[in-house]
Design a protein around this motif. Structure first.
Motif, PDB file in Angstrom:
ATOM      1  N   GLY A  85       0.816  -1.211   0.000  1.00 20.01           N
ATOM      2  CA  GLY A  85       0.000   0.000   0.000  1.00 20.01           C
ATOM      3  C   GLY A  85       0.848   1.260   0.000  1.00 20.01           C
ATOM      4  O   GLY A  85       0.506   2.249  -0.658  1.00 20.01           O
ATOM      5  N   GLN A  88       1.975   1.823  -3.548  1.00 21.34           N
ATOM      6  CA  GLN A  88       0.903   2.314  -4.398  1.00 21.34           C
ATOM      7  C   GLN A  88       0.667   3.806  -4.169  1.00 21.34           C
ATOM      8  O   GLN A  88       0.529   4.580  -5.114  1.00 21.34           O
ATOM      9  CB  GLN A  88      -0.383   1.525  -4.118  1.00 21.34           C
ATOM     10  CG  GLN A  88      -0.334   0.073  -4.554  1.00 21.34           C
ATOM     11  CD  GLN A  88      -0.298  -0.087  -6.057  1.00 21.34           C
ATOM     12  OE1 GLN A  88      -0.887   0.709  -6.794  1.00 21.34           O
ATOM     13  NE2 GLN A  88       0.401  -1.098  -6.531  1.00 21.34           N
ATOM     14  N   ARG A  89       0.634   4.233  -2.901  1.00 20.80           N
ATOM     15  CA  ARG A  89       0.391   5.645  -2.586  1.00 20.80           C
ATOM     16  C   ARG A  89       1.504   6.551  -3.113  1.00 20.80           C
ATOM     17  O   ARG A  89       1.243   7.688  -3.530  1.00 20.80           O
ATOM     18  CB  ARG A  89       0.265   5.835  -1.068  1.00 20.80           C
ATOM     19  CG  ARG A  89      -0.951   5.218  -0.456  1.00 20.80           C
ATOM     20  CD  ARG A  89      -1.157   5.668   0.966  1.00 20.80           C
ATOM     21  NE  ARG A  89      -0.133   5.219   1.882  1.00 20.80           N
ATOM     22  CZ  ARG A  89      -0.122   4.055   2.498  1.00 20.80           C
ATOM     23  NH1 ARG A  89      -1.095   3.177   2.265  1.00 20.80           N
ATOM     24  NH2 ARG A  89       0.834   3.741   3.364  1.00 20.80           N
ATOM     25  N   CYS A  90       2.720   6.057  -3.084  1.00 20.97           N
ATOM     26  CA  CYS A  90       3.872   6.892  -3.454  1.00 20.97           C
ATOM     27  C   CYS A  90       4.205   6.870  -4.944  1.00 20.97           C
ATOM     28  O   CYS A  90       4.757   7.845  -5.454  1.00 20.97           O
ATOM     29  CB  CYS A  90       5.109   6.460  -2.664  1.00 20.97           C
ATOM     30  SG  CYS A  90       5.017   6.813  -0.899  1.00 20.97           S
ATOM     31  N   CYS A  95      -3.546   5.411  -8.131  1.00 15.55           N
ATOM     32  CA  CYS A  95      -4.004   5.185  -6.759  1.00 15.55           C
ATOM     33  C   CYS A  95      -4.761   6.422  -6.273  1.00 15.55           C
ATOM     34  O   CYS A  95      -4.318   7.550  -6.474  1.00 15.55           O
ATOM     35  CB  CYS A  95      -2.808   4.900  -5.844  1.00 15.55           C
ATOM     36  SG  CYS A  95      -3.247   4.721  -4.093  1.00 15.55           S
ATOM     37  N   HIS A  96      -5.905   6.219  -5.607  1.00 17.08           N
ATOM     38  CA  HIS A  96      -6.723   7.367  -5.190  1.00 17.08           C
ATOM     39  C   HIS A  96      -6.011   8.229  -4.142  1.00 17.08           C
ATOM     40  O   HIS A  96      -6.377   9.384  -3.942  1.00 17.08           O
ATOM     41  CB  HIS A  96      -8.069   6.887  -4.644  1.00 17.08           C
ATOM     42  CG  HIS A  96      -8.000   6.177  -3.327  1.00 17.08           C
ATOM     43  ND1 HIS A  96      -7.570   4.865  -3.209  1.00 17.08           N
ATOM     44  CD2 HIS A  96      -8.284   6.592  -2.065  1.00 17.08           C
ATOM     45  CE1 HIS A  96      -7.595   4.516  -1.944  1.00 17.08           C
ATOM     46  NE2 HIS A  96      -8.024   5.530  -1.225  1.00 17.08           N
ATOM     47  N   CYS A  97      -4.982   7.678  -3.482  1.00 12.55           N
ATOM     48  CA  CYS A  97      -4.240   8.445  -2.474  1.00 12.55           C
ATOM     49  C   CYS A  97      -2.985   9.103  -3.036  1.00 12.55           C
ATOM     50  O   CYS A  97      -2.280   9.808  -2.301  1.00 12.55           O
ATOM     51  CB  CYS A  97      -3.835   7.525  -1.317  1.00 12.55           C
ATOM     52  SG  CYS A  97      -5.229   6.933  -0.334  1.00 12.55           S
ATOM     53  N   PHE A  98      -2.678   8.877  -4.310  1.00 12.54           N
ATOM     54  CA  PHE A  98      -1.417   9.351  -4.886  1.00 12.54           C
ATOM     55  C   PHE A  98      -1.242  10.865  -4.738  1.00 12.54           C
ATOM     56  O   PHE A  98      -0.134  11.347  -4.467  1.00 12.54           O
ATOM     57  CB  PHE A  98      -1.348   8.969  -6.364  1.00 12.54           C
ATOM     58  CG  PHE A  98      -0.086   9.425  -7.056  1.00 12.54           C
ATOM     59  CD1 PHE A  98       1.116   8.767  -6.854  1.00 12.54           C
ATOM     60  CD2 PHE A  98      -0.108  10.528  -7.895  1.00 12.54           C
ATOM     61  CE1 PHE A  98       2.281   9.194  -7.480  1.00 12.54           C
ATOM     62  CE2 PHE A  98       1.049  10.965  -8.526  1.00 12.54           C
ATOM     63  CZ  PHE A  98       2.247  10.287  -8.322  1.00 12.54           C
ATOM     64  N   ARG A 100      -2.007  12.770  -2.398  1.00 16.17           N
ATOM     65  CA  ARG A 100      -1.597  13.157  -1.054  1.00 16.17           C
ATOM     66  C   ARG A 100      -0.209  12.637  -0.682  1.00 16.17           C
ATOM     67  O   ARG A 100       0.322  12.990   0.359  1.00 16.17           O
ATOM     68  CB  ARG A 100      -2.620  12.659  -0.023  1.00 16.17           C
ATOM     69  CG  ARG A 100      -4.027  13.181  -0.251  1.00 16.17           C
ATOM     70  CD  ARG A 100      -4.866  13.097   1.021  1.00 16.17           C
ATOM     71  NE  ARG A 100      -4.859  11.772   1.614  1.00 16.17           N
ATOM     72  CZ  ARG A 100      -5.735  10.808   1.307  1.00 16.17           C
ATOM     73  NH1 ARG A 100      -6.675  11.041   0.382  1.00 16.17           N
ATOM     74  NH2 ARG A 100      -5.677   9.644   1.904  1.00 16.17           N
ATOM     75  N   TYR A 101       0.348  11.812  -1.534  1.00 16.02           N
ATOM     76  CA  TYR A 101       1.649  11.196  -1.241  1.00 16.02           C
ATOM     77  C   TYR A 101       2.633  11.414  -2.396  1.00 16.02           C
ATOM     78  O   TYR A 101       3.441  12.335  -2.366  1.00 16.02           O
ATOM     79  CB  TYR A 101       1.468   9.696  -0.942  1.00 16.02           C
ATOM     80  CG  TYR A 101       0.717   9.447   0.338  1.00 16.02           C
ATOM     81  CD1 TYR A 101       1.385   9.234   1.536  1.00 16.02           C
ATOM     82  CD2 TYR A 101      -0.684   9.439   0.365  1.00 16.02           C
ATOM     83  CE1 TYR A 101       0.703   9.012   2.727  1.00 16.02           C
ATOM     84  CE2 TYR A 101      -1.376   9.217   1.547  1.00 16.02           C
ATOM     85  CZ  TYR A 101      -0.682   9.010   2.725  1.00 16.02           C
ATOM     86  OH  TYR A 101      -1.357   8.807   3.882  1.00 16.02           O
TER      87      TYR A 101
END
Length: 209
Positions: A85, A88-90, A95-98, A100-101
């Protein structure tokens, strides 16, 4: 297609992050830097992907040959999912959080980037538990041993970029912590702060009541 058109496209388990040109045998060839669904960053020849010969970083073949728990025998565990996870974020623009990261420049240190075992060993030596999640101490810093800890959901919520911090008497805490410290309802404190009151006002008022 322009090079930027390839970025974000998924081929099998691989999502393209970046197009690279690398000299190989005195010839410039196109490569794709990808993130695999298993979390590994993988650089491979573009023609292998476009000709549908390459579908993963190699994990797919390893799984078929050795079963799902290959290499570090942790694939599919909660700790491995936390590790995947983070990647994926980074690194995955899809990714839906990308935003923010990865979009803010948050990365994973080289020690952990493609070495789950290193991450696992750090986690087990630093308080990992099934009821805790990974938390960056500096919310603008990278994922690294120096900047990460295991925290409860409540602790994490107090460490967000949007958390309102107030300092008084040499202490800096979020409003939730100040409310608990003073002994009042969090909503009462937030409402007062919005109207221009200070932490000192509340301490003086409620310490006398």
């Amino acid at each position: 297609m322009n090079d930027e058109d390839y970025v974000g496209k998924k081929h099998g388990r691989l999502t393209v992050l970046e197009v690279l040109y690398i000299y190989q045998k005195n010839r410039k060839r196109k490569f794709f830097k990808c993130i695999c669904d298993c979390g590994k960053i993988h650089i491979t020849r573009a023609d292998g992907i476009l000709n549908k010969k390459t579908f993963s970083c190699g994990c797919q073949k390893n799984e078929k040959n050795k079963g799902k728990n290959y290499k570090h025998f942790s694939y599919g565990t909660r700790l491995y999912n936390i590790y995947a996870g983070m990647k994926q974020r980074c690194y995955n623009p899809n990714c839906h959080c990308f935003k923010r990261y990865g979009k803010r420049g948050i990365k994973i240190c080289s020690q952990w980037l493609n070495d789950f075992v290193s991450f696992r060993d750090w986690a087990l030596e630093n308080g990992y538990s099934s009821n805790l999640t990974i938390d960056r101490i500096d919310v603008n810093g990278d994922y690294s041993p120096e900047n990460c800890r295991w925290a409860t959901i409540k602790q994490q919520s107090r460490n967000r970029r949007t958390t309102h911090l107030e300092t008084y008497g040499g202490k800096t805490m979020c409003l939730t912590e100040w409310a608990e410290h003073i002994g009042i309802n969090k909503g009462t404190l937030i409402s007062g702060i919005r109207r221009g009151k200070t932490i000192e006002n509340f301490i003086n008022k409620y310490s006398k009541s």
